[in-house]
Design an enzyme around this catalytic site. Structure first.
Site, PDB file in Angstrom:
ATOM      1  N   THR A 106     109.749  76.926 -13.274  1.00 38.22           N
ATOM      2  CA  THR A 106     109.098  76.332 -14.002  1.00 38.22           C
ATOM      3  C   THR A 106     108.083  75.381 -13.368  1.00 38.22           C
ATOM      4  O   THR A 106     108.661  74.654 -12.224  1.00 38.22           O
ATOM      5  CB  THR A 106     109.255  75.617 -15.233  1.00 38.22           C
ATOM      6  OG1 THR A 106     108.266  74.908 -15.793  1.00 38.22           O
ATOM      7  CG2 THR A 106     110.504  74.671 -14.877  1.00 38.22           C
ATOM      8  N   TYR A 114     114.191  69.130 -18.905  1.00 32.38           N
ATOM      9  CA  TYR A 114     113.976  70.394 -18.786  1.00 32.38           C
ATOM     10  C   TYR A 114     113.467  70.732 -17.234  1.00 32.38           C
ATOM     11  O   TYR A 114     114.332  71.739 -16.672  1.00 32.38           O
ATOM     12  CB  TYR A 114     112.653  70.969 -19.539  1.00 32.38           C
ATOM     13  CG  TYR A 114     112.210  72.383 -19.303  1.00 32.38           C
ATOM     14  CD1 TYR A 114     112.916  73.408 -19.451  1.00 32.38           C
ATOM     15  CD2 TYR A 114     110.952  72.485 -18.885  1.00 32.38           C
ATOM     16  CE1 TYR A 114     112.599  74.653 -19.306  1.00 32.38           C
ATOM     17  CE2 TYR A 114     110.334  73.858 -18.760  1.00 32.38           C
ATOM     18  CZ  TYR A 114     111.420  74.890 -18.621  1.00 32.38           C
ATOM     19  OH  TYR A 114     110.774  76.117 -18.482  1.00 32.38           O
TER      20      TYR A 114
END
Length: 338
Positions: A117, A141
């Site tokens: 990501t 995250y």
């Protein structure tokens, strides 16, 4: 080639599975179906319901099906949730990924594609980030994904494992053929949420933060069509199959759209003027994250087919109309989303 796709019943994973099937590859899907749906998996594809962190299960799947490559999508992905539940995210995204990598290494699987990501970059100072931009994630995250990148890199140095890490920017849209799309009942992705509001499935749309240092005060993001992203995974698998070197690549178009621009596009394309409410910034949200995108084109020969916001929104709207309220209710009752 036989590919084990973890999280293959989910949003991005199911698109990759459909593309692999389209070109005749053998696929096995491993998914616990907490956020994925069995019906997102193409007919005839073996679906194993199980935990990606179960090393014994993964090794048996690899042995039983002659797996040559792993494409790893299974993860928790909501940034604000990671701030509230960091240990849950480190377990799902880091600890279980370590177990998967170990199972692949012990089973002599040499090719590994990792779904990473742009959140690993945090809030970069420069206008556009490259693969050499220092990673400084601001959320659990992003950190959980970066840790998995490090594990892959270290494992590759010590073993015969080879990898391609794909750092996604904001993924949106749906399969142009209408076979799969994002169906999560409690979705947080802007394009999907705005489409739901346009179709009357939400009473309004919340915009989080209007005081960012951007031209209109809302966040800037590089939105990438899920179909283009799926194709990048197939090219990455081909790269490794041909003996290609380990790679870490950004997946984006190099064009940023603000939250307000996305909302305007959804209103224009849908013809619906839904209510918009403004709220405070969410924890962990950077002001802007935009890719350069040159390296993935150069290394993999990747050429986007849907590199414009209107295509992304149009396909997302078509998917929302296709699944409809009745199908959404059935999926919600079944648990999870695709």
């Amino acid at each position: 080639m036989t590919v084990l796709v973890t999280g293959g019943a989910g949003y991005i994973g199911s698109h990759v599975v459909w593309d692999l099937v389209d070109r005749g590859e053998k696929v096995v899907v491993l998914d616990d179906l907490t956020t994925g749906f069995a019906e997102a998996v193409p007919p005839g594809v073996k679906l194993v319901k199980g935990d990606v962190g179960d090393g014994a299960l993964v090794r048996s799947i690899i042995a039983d099906h002659g797996v040559d490559a792993v494409a790893h999508f299974a993860a928790k992905v909501v940034v604000p949730d990671s701030v509230a539940d960091p240990l849950g995210y480190y377990l799902a995204n880091t600890v279980k990924s370590r177990a998967l990598i170990e199972a692949a290494v012990k089973s002599a699987v040499e090719r590994f594609i990792f779904s990473s990501t742009a959140a690993v970059y945090g809030s970069p100072a420069q206008e556009r980030v490259t693969e050499t931009t220092p990673p400084e994630p601001v959320s659990p995250y992003g950190r959980s994904k970066l840790m998995t990148e490090w594990m892959l890199q270290d494992a590759a140095r010590a073993t015969g494992l080879r990898y391609v890490i794909l750092r996604y920017f904001n993924v949106a849209g749906a399969d142009p053929l209408g076979r799969t799309g994002q169906s999560t009942p409690r979705a947080t992705h802007l394009v999907k949420v705005a489409c739901e509001a346009a179709l009357g499935r939400r009473s309004s749309l919340e915009i989080y933060g209007t005081d960012f240092p951007t031209p209109d005060g809302s966040c800037l993001r590089d939105y990438i069509h899920v179909a283009d992203l799926a194709r990048a995974h197939l090219l990455a698998l081909d790269h490794l199959a041909a003996g290609g070197a380990n790679l870490t690549l950004n997946c984006g178009y190099g064009r940023g759209y603000s939250v307000l621009e996305v909302v305007d596009a959804v209103k224009r394309i849908s013809g619906a003027d839904f209510p918009v409410r403004f709220a405070a910034r969410r924890p962990g949200d950077p002001a802007r994250v935009i890719a350069t995108g040159e390296r993935v084109r150069a290394e993999l020969g990747w050429t986007p087919r849907f590199g414009d916001l209107d295509s992304i929104v149009s396909h997302a709207l078509a998917w929302e109309r296709r699944i409809g309220p009745a199908a959404r209710l059935a999926r919600a009752q079944a648990g999870g989303g695709a």
